[in-house]
Design an enzyme around this catalytic site. Structure first.
Site, PDB file in Angstrom:
ATOM      1  CG  ASP A  79      39.248  33.879  42.637  1.00  0.00           C
ATOM      2  OD1 ASP A  79      40.085  34.234  41.966  1.00  0.00           O
ATOM      3  OD2 ASP A  79      38.177  35.023  43.311  1.00  0.00           O
ATOM      4  CG  ASP A  80      42.705  33.137  38.892  1.00  0.00           C
ATOM      5  OD1 ASP A  80      42.928  31.879  37.318  1.00  0.00           O
ATOM      6  OD2 ASP A  80      44.216  33.603  38.311  1.00  0.00           O
ATOM      7  CG  ASP A 158      40.902  39.854  37.850  1.00  0.00           C
ATOM      8  OD1 ASP A 158      40.263  40.932  37.765  1.00  0.00           O
ATOM      9  OD2 ASP A 158      40.970  39.261  38.753  1.00  0.00           O
ATOM     10  CB  SER A 190      37.204  42.882  38.807  1.00  0.00           C
ATOM     11  OG  SER A 190      37.633  42.074  39.254  1.00  0.00           O
ATOM     12  CG  ASP A 219      42.635  41.793  44.929  1.00  0.00           C
ATOM     13  OD1 ASP A 219      41.761  42.206  44.279  1.00  0.00           O
ATOM     14  OD2 ASP A 219      44.002  40.726  44.304  1.00  0.00           O
TER      15      ASP A 219
END
Length: 436
Positions: A79-80, A158, A190, A219
């Site tokens: 992820d990020d 995202d 997203s 989230d």
């Protein structure tokens, strides 16, 4: 500007849709870093838990060695916070070298060598949600090509730090760019959550043409309250959301938090049951290195997984909200079977709930019922026969309901489920998915 309002503009965009690559005919399954490990980039003082190559190697090892892969959990998703703060001289994203010294291609090979697939994160905006370099409109093609060259199999895209017009142009453009690489990559968008999540702001028919799955809502957090709010929102809006789902296009209520800190065992079963009913991606975010046996048993429940992975791909629905705070959910499955979930929103004590299949709109006849979490099979249940189930507070009873003609098939599956411990499931044939 909503997607529907923008239809004339979208019609001018030449698209080769993501679905052309034939991926995700059933909801994706795997593991993702975000909910459990967030943006921990302190590899000096917290080397085991920081966002670096060792974490993803560890999770790949666990998926490959502890029986997850054979059940369908195949994606390892970054992820990020994986990126360097600067692109390279050619304008390409690059991993932070102190945390990914071998680079993403080497990590991809490690994951692929274990029969798994690699997912990665980018953001349609100037910066990611945590402030790392974003993918602006002029960088979409180079980022898609970079991911393909690295051996990436799944992109989570995202939408922080961008506006609706940029998103309207960027999400379809990334879909086209991914296909143009020639590498089949799953595409998780997203977009809906950034533009209001529901029609008329979101055209879900169009979403299904460009993305394999999409985040609809906020989230998930590691709590029962968060989980309940997601279930409630999806159920309240099911008339808009449920028709959008199907093979290759899925609503995504976010990660499985089972095995972390915020859920009881009953609440963990509730998430697994409702995610199966909703045909949701089964993407865990937990620490597979330290997973307790009860969480493992829930996440590796073959029948719950088979319900989730049913090839018809029809998302289920909430049928009833009783005054007793019991809710009933239903999903149609292949071979005229179905799944029922009885969810308790109560907080006091186990509640005995009574109903009949006739009142739940089942066709007249006799049915057998397999209890997904106890592994017990009821005697033949006639449509008109009243049944009762005892449901723990914040818990579920989950049934697989099937006709008498399917009895032999269920007996075999029941035997397999009873015989296999969570640590011996890896002896199944690679890639095997149970289809009921």
């Amino acid at each position: 500007m909503g997607l529907l309002a923008a239809t004339p503009l979208l019609a001018m965009i030449s698209l080769t849709v993501a679905l052309d690559n034939g991926l995700l005919k059933t909801p994706p399954m795997g593991w993702m870093a975000w909910e459990r490990f967030r943006c921990d980039i302190d590899c000096k003082d917290d080397p085991e838990n920081c966002i670096g190559e060792n974490l993803f190697r560890d999770m790949a090892d666990r998926l490959a060695e502890d029986g997850w892969k054979e059940l369908g959990y195949e994606y390892v998703i970054i992820d990020d916070c994986w990126m360097s703060m600067l692109r390279d001289k050619q304008g390409r994203l690059q991993p932070e070298p102190s945390r990914f010294p071998g680079g993403i291609p080497k990590l991809a090979r490690y994951i692929h060598d274990r029969g798994l697939k690699l997912g990665i994160y980018a953001d349609m905006g100037t910066y990611t949600c945590m402030g790392f370099p974003g993918t602006t409109l002029d960088k979409i093609e180079i980022d898609a090509m970079t991911f393909a060259s690295w051996g990436v199999d799944y992109l989570k895209f995202d939408g922080c730090n961008s506006n609706p017009v940029e998103q309207m142009l960027g999400y379809p453009r990334m879909s086209k760019a991914l296909n143009a690489t020639g590498r089949p990559m799953a595409y998780s968008c997203s977009w809906p959550v950034y533009v209001g999540s529901l029609p008329t702001n979101v055209n879900y028919t169009f979403m299904g043409e460009i993305c394999h799955l999409w985040r609809n809502y906020y989230d998930i957090e590691d709590s029962w309250d968060s989980l309940q709010s997601i279930i409630e929102w999806f159920s309240n809006n099911q008339d808009d959301l449920q028709p959008a789902a199907g093979p290759g296009r899925w609503n995504d209520p976010d990660m499985l938090i089972i095995g972390n800190f915020g859920l009881s065992v009953d609440e963990a079963r509730s998430q697994m049951a409702l995610w199966a009913i909703m045909a949701a991606p089964l993407i865990m975010s937990n620490d597979l290195r330290n997973l307790d046996s009860r969480s493992r048993a829930i996440l590796q429940n073959k029948v719950a997984i088979a319900i989730n992975q049913d090839p018809m791909g029809i998302q289920g629905r909430r049928l009833l909200q009783e005054k007793s705070r019991i809710e009933v959910y239903w999903r149609p499955l292949s071979h005229s079977a179905s799944a029922l979930v009885f969810l308790s929103r109560r907080t006091d004590m186990p509640y005995r709930y009574r109903n009949s299949l006739a009142k739940l709109n089942y066709d007249t006849g006799n049915y057998k019922v397999y209890d997904v979490f106890t592994g017990s099979t009821m005697k033949v249940l006639n449509t008109t026969t009243e049944f009762s189930v005892s449901i723990n507070p914040s818990g579920v009873v989950m049934w697989y309901v099937y006709t008498e003609q399917q009895s032999k098939q269920m007996e075999i599956l029941h035997y397999q489920q009873k015989k296999a411990s969570p640590f011996t499931l890896h002896k199944a044939k690679p890639g095997h998915h149970t289809v009921l």
